[in-house]
Design a protein around this motif. Structure first.
Motif, PDB file in Angstrom:
ATOM      1  N   MET A  59      26.556  21.090 -12.728  1.00  0.00           N
ATOM      2  CA  MET A  59      26.561  22.214 -13.659  1.00  0.00           C
ATOM      3  C   MET A  59      26.110  21.794 -15.057  1.00  0.00           C
ATOM      4  O   MET A  59      25.418  22.551 -15.745  1.00  0.00           O
ATOM      5  N   LEU A  60      26.458  20.592 -15.490  1.00  0.00           N
ATOM      6  CA  LEU A  60      25.971  20.096 -16.772  1.00  0.00           C
ATOM      7  C   LEU A  60      24.467  19.849 -16.706  1.00  0.00           C
ATOM      8  O   LEU A  60      23.738  20.155 -17.651  1.00  0.00           O
ATOM      9  N   GLY A  61      24.024  19.332 -15.560  1.00  0.00           N
ATOM     10  CA  GLY A  61      22.603  19.019 -15.384  1.00  0.00           C
ATOM     11  C   GLY A  61      21.700  20.238 -15.340  1.00  0.00           C
ATOM     12  O   GLY A  61      20.556  20.192 -15.792  1.00  0.00           O
ATOM     13  N   ASN A  62      22.191  21.344 -14.798  1.00  0.00           N
ATOM     14  CA  ASN A  62      21.339  22.532 -14.710  1.00  0.00           C
ATOM     15  C   ASN A  62      21.705  23.588 -15.756  1.00  0.00           C
ATOM     16  O   ASN A  62      21.325  24.744 -15.647  1.00  0.00           O
ATOM     17  N   ASP A  63      22.461  23.169 -16.768  1.00  0.00           N
ATOM     18  CA  ASP A  63      22.846  24.027 -17.897  1.00  0.00           C
ATOM     19  C   ASP A  63      23.701  25.229 -17.503  1.00  0.00           C
ATOM     20  O   ASP A  63      23.759  26.218 -18.218  1.00  0.00           O
ATOM     21  N   THR A  64      24.390  25.153 -16.351  1.00  0.00           N
ATOM     22  CA  THR A  64      25.359  26.178 -15.994  1.00  0.00           C
ATOM     23  C   THR A  64      26.617  25.994 -16.835  1.00  0.00           C
ATOM     24  O   THR A  64      27.282  26.953 -17.201  1.00  0.00           O
ATOM     25  N   LEU A  65      26.940  24.749 -17.127  1.00  0.00           N
ATOM     26  CA  LEU A  65      28.066  24.400 -17.990  1.00  0.00           C
ATOM     27  C   LEU A  65      27.483  23.686 -19.199  1.00  0.00           C
ATOM     28  O   LEU A  65      26.788  22.683 -19.057  1.00  0.00           O
ATOM     29  N   LEU A  66      27.717  24.240 -20.364  1.00  0.00           N
ATOM     30  CA  LEU A  66      27.193  23.638 -21.585  1.00  0.00           C
ATOM     31  C   LEU A  66      28.343  23.028 -22.372  1.00  0.00           C
ATOM     32  O   LEU A  66      29.445  23.567 -22.403  1.00  0.00           O
ATOM     33  N   HIS A  67      28.052  21.922 -23.003  1.00  0.00           N
ATOM     34  CA  HIS A  67      29.071  21.231 -23.782  1.00  0.00           C
ATOM     35  C   HIS A  67      28.459  20.835 -25.110  1.00  0.00           C
ATOM     36  O   HIS A  67      27.485  20.115 -25.151  1.00  0.00           O
ATOM     37  N   ARG A  68      29.059  21.289 -26.163  1.00  0.00           N
ATOM     38  CA  ARG A  68      28.544  20.984 -27.496  1.00  0.00           C
ATOM     39  C   ARG A  68      28.865  19.542 -27.876  1.00  0.00           C
ATOM     40  O   ARG A  68      29.909  19.016 -27.514  1.00  0.00           O
ATOM     41  N   GLN A  69      27.988  18.941 -28.630  1.00  0.00           N
ATOM     42  CA  GLN A  69      28.199  17.567 -29.096  1.00  0.00           C
ATOM     43  C   GLN A  69      29.445  17.460 -29.976  1.00  0.00           C
ATOM     44  O   GLN A  69      30.046  16.402 -30.084  1.00  0.00           O
ATOM     45  N   GLU A  70      29.843  18.572 -30.610  1.00  0.00           N
ATOM     46  CA  GLU A  70      31.001  18.564 -31.485  1.00  0.00           C
ATOM     47  C   GLU A  70      32.315  18.371 -30.715  1.00  0.00           C
ATOM     48  O   GLU A  70      33.354  18.107 -31.310  1.00  0.00           O
ATOM     49  N   CYS A  71      32.286  18.524 -29.421  1.00  0.00           N
ATOM     50  CA  CYS A  71      33.492  18.374 -28.587  1.00  0.00           C
ATOM     51  C   CYS A  71      33.751  16.884 -28.355  1.00  0.00           C
ATOM     52  O   CYS A  71      33.628  16.377 -27.240  1.00  0.00           O
ATOM     53  N   LYS A  72      34.110  16.202 -29.413  1.00  0.00           N
ATOM     54  CA  LYS A  72      34.211  14.735 -29.366  1.00  0.00           C
ATOM     55  C   LYS A  72      35.259  14.223 -28.382  1.00  0.00           C
ATOM     56  O   LYS A  72      35.035  13.241 -27.698  1.00  0.00           O
ATOM     57  N   GLN A  73      36.409  14.895 -28.280  1.00  0.00           N
ATOM     58  CA  GLN A  73      37.441  14.445 -27.339  1.00  0.00           C
ATOM     59  C   GLN A  73      36.934  14.542 -25.902  1.00  0.00           C
ATOM     60  O   GLN A  73      37.166  13.647 -25.096  1.00  0.00           O
ATOM     61  N   ALA A  74      36.229  15.619 -25.592  1.00  0.00           N
ATOM     62  CA  ALA A  74      35.691  15.764 -24.237  1.00  0.00           C
ATOM     63  C   ALA A  74      34.691  14.653 -23.931  1.00  0.00           C
ATOM     64  O   ALA A  74      34.721  14.067 -22.847  1.00  0.00           O
ATOM     65  N   TRP A  75      33.832  14.345 -24.878  1.00  0.00           N
ATOM     66  CA  TRP A  75      32.858  13.277 -24.640  1.00  0.00           C
ATOM     67  C   TRP A  75      33.558  11.930 -24.474  1.00  0.00           C
ATOM     68  O   TRP A  75      33.144  11.110 -23.649  1.00  0.00           O
ATOM     69  N   ARG A  76      34.641  11.687 -25.242  1.00  0.00           N
ATOM     70  CA  ARG A  76      35.401  10.431 -25.062  1.00  0.00           C
ATOM     71  C   ARG A  76      35.984  10.374 -23.647  1.00  0.00           C
ATOM     72  O   ARG A  76      35.990   9.326 -23.007  1.00  0.00           O
ATOM     73  N   GLU A  77      36.489  11.530 -23.172  1.00  0.00           N
ATOM     74  CA  GLU A  77      37.048  11.550 -21.814  1.00  0.00           C
ATOM     75  C   GLU A  77      35.966  11.282 -20.777  1.00  0.00           C
ATOM     76  O   GLU A  77      36.199  10.561 -19.809  1.00  0.00           O
ATOM     77  N   TYR A  78      34.788  11.852 -20.944  1.00  0.00           N
ATOM     78  CA  TYR A  78      33.692  11.584 -20.004  1.00  0.00           C
ATOM     79  C   TYR A  78      33.435  10.088 -19.919  1.00  0.00           C
ATOM     80  O   TYR A  78      33.268   9.527 -18.840  1.00  0.00           O
ATOM     81  N   GLN A  79      33.379   9.437 -21.080  1.00  0.00           N
ATOM     82  CA  GLN A  79      33.056   8.023 -21.122  1.00  0.00           C
ATOM     83  C   GLN A  79      34.168   7.147 -20.552  1.00  0.00           C
ATOM     84  O   GLN A  79      33.919   6.022 -20.138  1.00  0.00           O
TER      85      GLN A  79
END
Length: 127
Positions: A59-79
């Protein structure tokens, strides 16, 4: 927080902005049923963690689910997501398992559950 407290909070949010689904985790059937009796569209969370990760990546790859760069906690969790490393009891060698590890990955969990729901992944309980 009690089940009643959680249900009341979910109901208040649902009354403010109706939800298509309320995903209950842990997916205890009696809890899901309680939420449903209150009129909430509740289901138990999907059982397969890897399927959720794959659904979310798709969903992230086909832009069905979008995530803003400002969502820093989410990006930390991904990593922080990785597979568990175990040590062979006899040889002492380390090896990667197929067990996903997420230390306090609540945002990731929510997104996985949404991805599972959107893609139709089997849920544990549906009333």
């Amino acid at each position: 927080m009690t089940i009643q407290d959680a249900a009341e909070a979910a109901w208040a949010m649902h009354a403010e902005a109706p939800a298509a689904v309320v995903i209950v985790d842990p997916p205890i059937k009696s809890v899901v049923d309680y939420f449903v009796r209150l009129g909430l569209p509740a289901i138990g969370r999907p059982a397969n963690k890897w399927q959720g990760i794959e659904d979310m990546a798709l969903m992230l790859g086909n832009d069905t689910l979008l995530h803003r760069q400002e969502c820093k906690q989410a990006w930390r969790e991904y990593q922080s997501y990785h597979v568990a490393i175990r040590r062979d009891a006899q040889m002492g060698d380390e090896y990667a398992t197929s067990t996903p590890v997420d230390h306090h990955g609540e945002i990731m969990d929510c997104l996985r559950y949404i991805a599972n729901y959107v893609t139709g992944e089997q849920v544990l309980y549906r009333s």
